[in-house]
Design an enzyme around this catalytic site. Structure first.
Site, PDB file in Angstrom:
ATOM      1  N   LYS A   9      -1.592   4.767   8.759  1.00 32.01           N
ATOM      2  CA  LYS A   9      -0.814   4.886   7.514  1.00 32.01           C
ATOM      3  C   LYS A   9      -1.755   5.109   6.320  1.00 32.01           C
ATOM      4  CE  LYS A   9       1.661   2.147   4.122  1.00 32.01           C
ATOM      5  NZ  LYS A   9       2.170   0.874   3.664  1.00 32.01           N
TER       6      LYS A   9
ATOM      7  N   LYS B  60      -7.820   1.439  -3.060  1.00 29.88           N
ATOM      8  CA  LYS B  60      -7.447   0.968  -1.715  1.00 29.88           C
ATOM      9  C   LYS B  60      -7.606   2.076  -0.673  1.00 29.88           C
ATOM     10  CE  LYS B  60      -5.141  -1.198   1.578  1.00 29.88           C
ATOM     11  NZ  LYS B  60      -5.460  -2.435   2.220  1.00 29.88           N
TER      12      LYS B  60
ATOM     13  N   THR C  22       0.872  -1.176   0.000  1.00 27.78           N
ATOM     14  CA  THR C  22       0.000   0.000   0.000  1.00 27.78           C
ATOM     15  C   THR C  22       0.909   1.226   0.000  1.00 27.78           C
ATOM     16  OG1 THR C  22      -1.629  -1.207   1.299  1.00 27.78           O
ATOM     17  CG2 THR C  22      -1.869   1.183   1.201  1.00 27.78           C
TER      18      THR C  22
HETATM   19  P1  NAD Z   1       5.965  -6.135   7.204  1.00 24.85           P
HETATM   20  O1  NAD Z   1       6.690  -4.990   7.849  1.00 24.85           O
HETATM   21  O2  NAD Z   1       5.636  -7.340   8.011  1.00 24.85           O
HETATM   22  O3  NAD Z   1       6.789  -6.627   5.904  1.00 24.85           O
HETATM   23  C1  NAD Z   1       7.554  -5.806   5.089  1.00 24.85           C
HETATM   24  C2  NAD Z   1       8.844  -6.539   4.775  1.00 24.85           C
HETATM   25  O4  NAD Z   1       9.608  -5.775   3.837  1.00 24.85           O
HETATM   26  C3  NAD Z   1       9.744  -6.735   6.005  1.00 24.85           C
HETATM   27  O5  NAD Z   1      10.018  -8.114   6.186  1.00 24.85           O
HETATM   28  C4  NAD Z   1      11.016  -5.941   5.681  1.00 24.85           C
HETATM   29  O6  NAD Z   1      12.214  -6.536   6.173  1.00 24.85           O
HETATM   30  C5  NAD Z   1      10.973  -5.962   4.170  1.00 24.85           C
HETATM   31  N1  NAD Z   1      11.781  -4.915   3.544  1.00 24.85           N
HETATM   32  C6  NAD Z   1      11.875  -3.609   3.888  1.00 24.85           C
HETATM   33  N2  NAD Z   1      12.718  -2.969   3.059  1.00 24.85           N
HETATM   34  C7  NAD Z   1      13.162  -3.896   2.163  1.00 24.85           C
HETATM   35  C8  NAD Z   1      14.065  -3.846   1.078  1.00 24.85           C
HETATM   36  N3  NAD Z   1      14.661  -2.710   0.715  1.00 24.85           N
HETATM   37  N4  NAD Z   1      14.310  -5.002   0.400  1.00 24.85           N
HETATM   38  C9  NAD Z   1      13.699  -6.158   0.752  1.00 24.85           C
HETATM   39  N5  NAD Z   1      12.837  -6.263   1.785  1.00 24.85           N
HETATM   40  C10 NAD Z   1      12.572  -5.138   2.491  1.00 24.85           C
HETATM   41  O7  NAD Z   1       4.635  -5.489   6.584  1.00 24.85           O
HETATM   42  P2  NAD Z   1       3.321  -6.280   6.085  1.00 24.85           P
HETATM   43  O8  NAD Z   1       2.322  -6.306   7.184  1.00 24.85           O
HETATM   44  O9  NAD Z   1       3.726  -7.531   5.413  1.00 24.85           O
HETATM   45  O10 NAD Z   1       2.756  -5.212   5.021  1.00 24.85           O
HETATM   46  C11 NAD Z   1       3.333  -5.073   3.731  1.00 24.85           C
HETATM   47  C12 NAD Z   1       2.492  -4.100   2.930  1.00 24.85           C
HETATM   48  O11 NAD Z   1       1.155  -4.590   2.845  1.00 24.85           O
HETATM   49  C13 NAD Z   1       2.407  -2.692   3.536  1.00 24.85           C
HETATM   50  O12 NAD Z   1       2.478  -1.758   2.484  1.00 24.85           O
HETATM   51  C14 NAD Z   1       1.053  -2.694   4.218  1.00 24.85           C
HETATM   52  O13 NAD Z   1       0.503  -1.386   4.297  1.00 24.85           O
HETATM   53  C15 NAD Z   1       0.255  -3.585   3.295  1.00 24.85           C
HETATM   54  N6  NAD Z   1      -0.889  -4.271   3.926  1.00 24.85           N
HETATM   55  C16 NAD Z   1      -0.746  -4.881   5.128  1.00 24.85           C
HETATM   56  C17 NAD Z   1      -1.837  -5.533   5.700  1.00 24.85           C
HETATM   57  C18 NAD Z   1      -1.724  -6.229   7.030  1.00 24.85           C
HETATM   58  O14 NAD Z   1      -2.747  -6.562   7.612  1.00 24.85           O
HETATM   59  N7  NAD Z   1      -0.523  -6.490   7.531  1.00 24.85           N
HETATM   60  C19 NAD Z   1      -3.077  -5.530   5.034  1.00 24.85           C
HETATM   61  C20 NAD Z   1      -3.188  -4.937   3.785  1.00 24.85           C
HETATM   62  C21 NAD Z   1      -2.075  -4.292   3.248  1.00 24.85           C
END
Ligand code: NAD
Length: 290
Positions: free
Chosen positions: A237, A162, A87
């Site tokens: 966010k 979204k 997102t």
């Molecule tokens: P998260 O923080 O668990 O995962 C993100 C991952 O990206 C981490 O493991 C981090 O180490 C990795 N990362 C960061 N920088 C990086 C880089 N340069 N190279 C490689 N890896 C890198 O977050 P999440 O909960 O998995 O959410 C991910 C996305 O999905 C976000 O944009 C969030 O807004 C969206 N989202 C989350 C949810 C939810 O319920 N968790 C629901 C819908 C959307």
């Protein structure tokens, strides 16, 4: 297909695992997280992206997406498609789409709803912006990771859908919670409140499917001490993204603005960080108007 998957956090890891289980060859990279079973480990994002049919990113925010895109676009095979499921700002999605096109690559912004549970179960909803051709390439992967993919138009339109959806969600959760808190003060039993509203014109997803009152309605994070679910921090966010987009587009969104301000106070000053976004109900409970 040969798939690169970058960002193996709470959402990315189960999504990548589902693709591998379905028989695709998935190579993953994360700065911190381990690859889930069935996904082979690359040493860099560029290595994960090289020589793949599709590269999927699931990253924390738009600034990181831009950095990762700068690194992987030159490594991708001509004609391959980058699918960003994070997102992020509409502008970030449109800028990366432009850079991908200039490099002879396809791009889709494909943010999801459904949360960690939906990612694990393969029941996410994808909101997708980008070309018809790129959408057709990625559609079989959306079918594995989710139950529905809606093609919303050109680049950035998935992110637009979204943040509009989540602005409604944030506003509606607050409305549901403040109404429960008012009902408490008026001496109305919470079960009676639910029974009326869930079948009357005040019904909503937040009341009917994700009720913020413990012990009322179907099972929800309220029944689990407000452990997320969907964390208040992530709602903040998304509300910030909605207000940033509203500012850029000169759209009047007073309810979205008010919801953002409330979630900001809740997360930054009132102990809401790390709690489910429905923990707005205990926040409102017992408060007066002052
Ligand atoms: P998260 O923080 O668990 O995962 C993100 C991952 O990206 C981490 O493991 C981090 O180490 C990795 N990362 C960061 N920088 C990086 C880089 N340069 N190279 C490689 N890896 C890198 O977050 P999440 O909960 O998995 O959410 C991910 C996305 O999905 C976000 O944009 C969030 O807004 C969206 N989202 C989350 C949810 C939810 O319920 N968790 C629901 C819908 C959307």
């Amino acid at each position: 297909m040969k798939i690169g998957f970058i960002g193996l956090g709470n959402m990315g890891a189960p999504m990548a695992a589902n693709l591998a289980t379905a028989g695709h060859r998935v190579t993953g990279f994360d700065l911190v997280a381990e690859c889930p079973e069935g996904v082979s480990q690359a040493r860099s994002a560029a290595e994960a992206a090289g020589d793949r049919d599709v590269v999927i990113t699931m990253l924390p925010n738009g600034a990181i997406l831009r950095r990762v895109a700068d690194e992987i676009l030159p490594a991708m095979r001509p004609g391959a498609v980058l699918v960003d499921c994070s997102t992020v700002e509409v502008d970030a999605a449109r800028d990366v789409a432009g850079a991908a096109e200039a490099a002879g690559l396809g791009f889709l912004d494909a943010p999801v709803s459904g949360g960690v549970g939906g990612a694990a179960a393969g029941t996410l909803t994808f909101m997708v912006g980008g070309s018809d051709a790129a959408f057709e390439t990625a559609r079989p992967l959306f079918d594995i990771m989710g139950q529905k993919a809606v093609h919303c138009g050109g680049a950035g339109n998935g992110q637009a859908a979204k943040i509009c959806n989540n602005m409604i969600l944030g506003v509606t959760m607050i409305a549901t919670c403040e109404a429960f808190a008012l009902a408490d003060k008026l001496g109305l039993d919470r079960q009676a409140m639910f029974d009326v509203v869930s079948t009357s014109s005040g019904y909503s997803w937040t009341m009917n499917a994700y009720c913020p009152a413990p012990g009322i309605g179907p099972q929800s994070p309220a029944d689990n001490g407000y452990k997320p679910g969907f964390a208040a921090d992530l709602m903040l966010k998304d509300l910030r993204l909605s207000q940033q987009a509203a500012e850029a587009a000169d759209a009047d969104t007073p309810m979205g603005q008010a919801a953002m301000a409330l979630y900001q106070r809740f997360v930054e000053e009132e102990g809401g960080a790390g709690r489910d976004f429905s923990a707005m109900l205990p926040r409102f409970e017992g408060r007066g108007r002052g």
